[in-house]
Write an enzyme that holds these catalytic residues in place. Structure first.
Site, PDB file in Angstrom:
ATOM      1  N   HIS A 156     -12.156  13.841  -4.650  1.00 26.22           N
ATOM      2  CA  HIS A 156     -10.824  13.944  -5.245  1.00 26.22           C
ATOM      3  C   HIS A 156     -10.718  13.328  -6.636  1.00 26.22           C
ATOM      4  CE1 HIS A 156     -10.222  14.189  -0.833  1.00 26.22           C
ATOM      5  NE2 HIS A 156      -9.350  15.116  -1.165  1.00 26.22           N
ATOM      6  N   ARG A 195       3.651   8.215 -13.440  1.00 24.28           N
ATOM      7  CA  ARG A 195       3.725   6.792 -13.774  1.00 24.28           C
ATOM      8  C   ARG A 195       2.379   6.300 -14.287  1.00 24.28           C
ATOM      9  NH1 ARG A 195       7.370   3.746  -9.151  1.00 24.28           N
ATOM     10  NH2 ARG A 195       9.404   4.290 -10.025  1.00 24.28           N
ATOM     11  N   GLY A 209       4.425  -0.449  -7.566  1.00 20.69           N
ATOM     12  CA  GLY A 209       5.371   0.547  -7.070  1.00 20.69           C
ATOM     13  C   GLY A 209       6.720  -0.061  -6.769  1.00 20.69           C
ATOM     14  N   GLU A 213       7.936  -0.447   2.105  1.00 19.59           N
ATOM     15  CA  GLU A 213       7.245   0.478   1.208  1.00 19.59           C
ATOM     16  C   GLU A 213       6.303   1.317   2.063  1.00 19.59           C
ATOM     17  OE1 GLU A 213       3.501  -0.550  -0.078  1.00 19.59           O
ATOM     18  OE2 GLU A 213       3.880  -1.007   2.015  1.00 19.59           O
ATOM     19  N   SER A 252      13.880  -1.446  -5.831  1.00 21.25           N
ATOM     20  CA  SER A 252      14.679  -0.378  -6.441  1.00 21.25           C
ATOM     21  C   SER A 252      16.023  -0.192  -5.748  1.00 21.25           C
ATOM     22  CB  SER A 252      13.909   0.941  -6.406  1.00 21.25           C
ATOM     23  OG  SER A 252      13.611   1.305  -5.069  1.00 21.25           O
ATOM     24  N   ASP A 253      16.107  -0.639  -4.483  1.00 20.84           N
ATOM     25  CA  ASP A 253      17.359  -0.485  -3.737  1.00 20.84           C
ATOM     26  C   ASP A 253      17.374  -1.458  -2.570  1.00 20.84           C
ATOM     27  OD1 ASP A 253      16.672   1.396  -1.052  1.00 20.84           O
ATOM     28  OD2 ASP A 253      15.251   1.568  -2.705  1.00 20.84           O
TER      29      ASP A 253
END
Length: 235
Positions: free
Chosen positions: A4, A24, A89, A179, A203-204
């Protein structure tokens, strides 16, 4: 070259940042690194190598979730000899005193994934961060005046969860946030004897519904990247 990743030997640095989103990865390379080259575009999962403060660093998108990050971490370590892997992240807070825009450094990660139970039948393997990387990242964050939290996170297999009962119980046991990748990263680092860390921005908040604006996310994301890069080049 691996299945990959199409990089040639020597094109990937020993220290690497791992955002889930390949765009990102591109942003990090273009914003923070110098002398950048793109070494991977297989399946659109971009990878770059450049220099940060004069030292070589790579950045590779991994996709979302345990299976996807496991593919890239395995190949980066086994095929390219990467030694220091730092996930960067976002996460959702589940503690009342964890606020949006806080930075969380995952000391360990619990999970509802069966990844480790397939390897350790009947056992619950507890993967942990590399302490040297963790301390360097923590010190870099506090020096910038950021609110940095260190603790346990939940690596979840399900994004759209039907019931929050288990998440609430984990919050009662001190888990900071949710996460989707850290358990896999830390377990594979332990397996291959390399160093790993997850640096996350909130983020929240899952229970209060509080969210960051896109502008706030970008500002906090930049601060998190600087923390991760500073830790990476010291390792």
């Amino acid at each position: 070259m691996s299945v990959h990743i199409e990089a040639k030997q020597g094109e990937i640095a020993e220290s690497i940042l791992l955002p889930g989103d390949p765009l990102r990865a591109k942003y990090i390379a273009e914003t923070f690194l110098e002398d950048v080259t793109c070494y991977n575009n297989v399946r659109g999962m971009l990878g770059f190598t450049g220099t940060y403060k004069g030292k070589r660093v790579s950045v590779q998108g991994t996709g979302m979730g345990v299976p996807s990050i496991s593919i890239y971490v395995n190949e980066l370590i086994q095929s390219y000899g990467v030694k220091n892997l730092i996930r960067v992240g976002t996460c959702g807070a589940i503690q009342k005193d964890v606020k949006v825009r806080d930075v969380i450094i995952a000391m360990t990660a619990c999970t509802d994934s069966n990844m480790n139970r397939l390897t350790f039948p009947g056992f619950d393997f507890a993967p942990a961060a590399n302490f040297d990387l963790l301390k360097k990242a923590y010190d870099a964050g506090t020096e910038k005046g950021l609110h940095v939290r260190v603790g346990n996170v939940l690596t979840a297999d399900v994004f759209y969860r039907e019931s929050m009962d288990m998440v609430k119980k984990l919050a009662d046991y001190g888990v900071l946030a949710v996460e989707m990748e850290t358990t896999a990263l830390y377990t594979l680092a332990a397996k291959y004897g390399v160093n790993a860390l997850s640096v996350l921005t909130v983020s929240d908040h899952i229970f209060t519904g509080e969210e960051t604006t896109s502008e706030e996310r970008q500002t906090t994301f930049n601060e998190m990247i600087e923390i991760a890069l500073d830790a990476a080049i010291q390792q």
